[in-house]
Motif scaffolding. Structure first.
Motif, short mmCIF file in Angstrom:
data_model
loop_
_atom_site.label_atom_id
_atom_site.label_comp_id
_atom_site.label_asym_id
_atom_site.label_seq_id
_atom_site.Cartn_x
_atom_site.Cartn_y
_atom_site.Cartn_z
N ARG A 1 6.09 1.29 0.75
CA ARG A 1 6.56 0.89 -0.59
C ARG A 1 5.62 1.42 -1.67
NH1 ARG A 1 6.10 -5.10 -2.76
NH2 ARG A 1 3.97 -4.38 -2.63
N ALA A 2 4.31 1.24 -1.46
CA ALA A 2 3.34 1.66 -2.46
C ALA A 2 3.42 3.17 -2.70
CB ALA A 2 1.94 1.27 -2.01
N GLU B 1 7.50 4.05 -3.95
CA GLU B 1 8.07 3.23 -5.03
C GLU B 1 9.60 3.21 -5.02
OE1 GLU B 1 6.31 4.78 -8.57
OE2 GLU B 1 4.36 3.89 -8.12
#
Ligand code: GDP
Length: 296
Positions: A209-210, A213
């Protein structure tokens, strides 16, 4: 059929109400006691049931309802309205990035239907004239990559893979780049699931996720697992800030608990309902239609 038990019990309660020309407070209380039991038996979260019944009660017990010509119908309307609100009120649409590709990360426990749902979602997007790309980032389940490739072939949707020797974060990142380079406007990333939630799984998902995004993090949950599905959703949401839930296996004899509790418990909207093993079995989730289906 899904929700059969709940639907027939509620229809029974409302059948009795409908027949009455006048309603006493006791009639309403009696009906709501039965509604409460029906919801609990359908495996709806206890607190959700309590709040729901309280909300209906404050609206149903009042001079206006009692004096109306069809008080039973008014009460049924209130239940319908609150049931719809419980499931999110209005339809919650899939995000669309104004800087394509729109990145969708699919997460969930093993067996929930994540890979199948990725294929179904690709098909749905394809039908809307989008150009989806599926990315195989589940490197742990032996057949997962192959399964996604087979789905891609059936659908004529490209599948990006890097085998199982590269980290899922790298695969996801390269997949998004591949989408950009090849004009795909949606990227669906199929991530790994485990049998249970564990820390290393969550860490990996957080890393993905990081890095990429995503516009959507969709949790795929098996609606047949009732309360468990809600607990899973709560944990995933705490860790990953989900943007939506997909309820799968609504074709089975699910009692309805997950569909009716997941939004209220987690605050996370149900975006899609999945049925069957075929690839056309995915539909946007409409709270009002689901409520009407349950109430008959
Ligand atoms: P994953 O481990 O989360 O990727 O799960 P899969 O996509 O491999 O699905 C697990 C099993 O559930 C497979 O046998 C699928 O065919 C089945 N499945 C997935 N979605 C549905 C659904 O909506 N309804 C039914 N009846 N079966 C489903």
């Amino acid at each position: 059929m899904a929700f059969e038990g709940l639907a027939s019990r509620l229809q029974n309660v409302f059948g009795k109400l409908r027949g009455k020309g006048k309603l006493s407070e006791e009639d309403v209380n009696e009906a709501l006691r039965e509604v409460r039991l029906a919801l609990l038996e359908a495996d709806v979260n206890f607190k959700v049931v309590k709040d729901f019944v309280a909300k209906v009660k404050t609206q149903a017990i009042g001079q206006e309802v009692m004096k109306s010509f069809t008080p039973g119908m008014v009460v049924i309307d209130i239940v319908n309205k609150e049931l719809t609100a419980l499931m999110g009120g209005t339809q919650s649409k899939l995000a669309r990035s104004n800087r394509p590709p729109t990145i969708i990360m699919m997460v969930g426990l093993q067996g929930a239907g994540k890979t199948t749902t990725s294929g179904k979602l690709a098909k749905l997007l394809q039908k809307q004239n989008h150009r989806p790309l599926m990315v195989a980032a589940d490197i742990y389940r032996p057949a997962a990559i192959k399964q996604l490739q087979v789905l891609g072939e059936q659908l004529n949707v490209p599948v990006f893979t890097m085998g199982d020797k590269v980290s899922p974060v790298e695969i996801a990142k390269a997949g998004v780049q591949h989408a950009k380079d090849n004009g795909s406007d949606y990227v669906i990333i199929d991530t790994a699931g485990r049998l249970h939630i564990d820390e290393s799984l969550m860490d990996e998902l957080k890393n993905i996720r990081a890095d990429i995004e995503p516009d959507e993090i969709l949790l795929v949950v098996d609606s047949m697992t009732g309360q468990d599905a809600v607990n899973v959703a709560e944990s995933f949401h705490k860790q990953l800030e989900l943007t939506g839930v997909v309820l799968t296996k609504l074709d089975g004899d699910t009692r309805g608990g997950a569909a009716l509790s997941v939004k209220a418990v987690t605050g996370c909207p149900i975006k899609f309902a999945a049925t069957g093993e075929k690839l056309d079995g995915l539909e946007p989730f409409f709270p009002d239609r689901m409520a009407s289906r349950i109430l008959g």
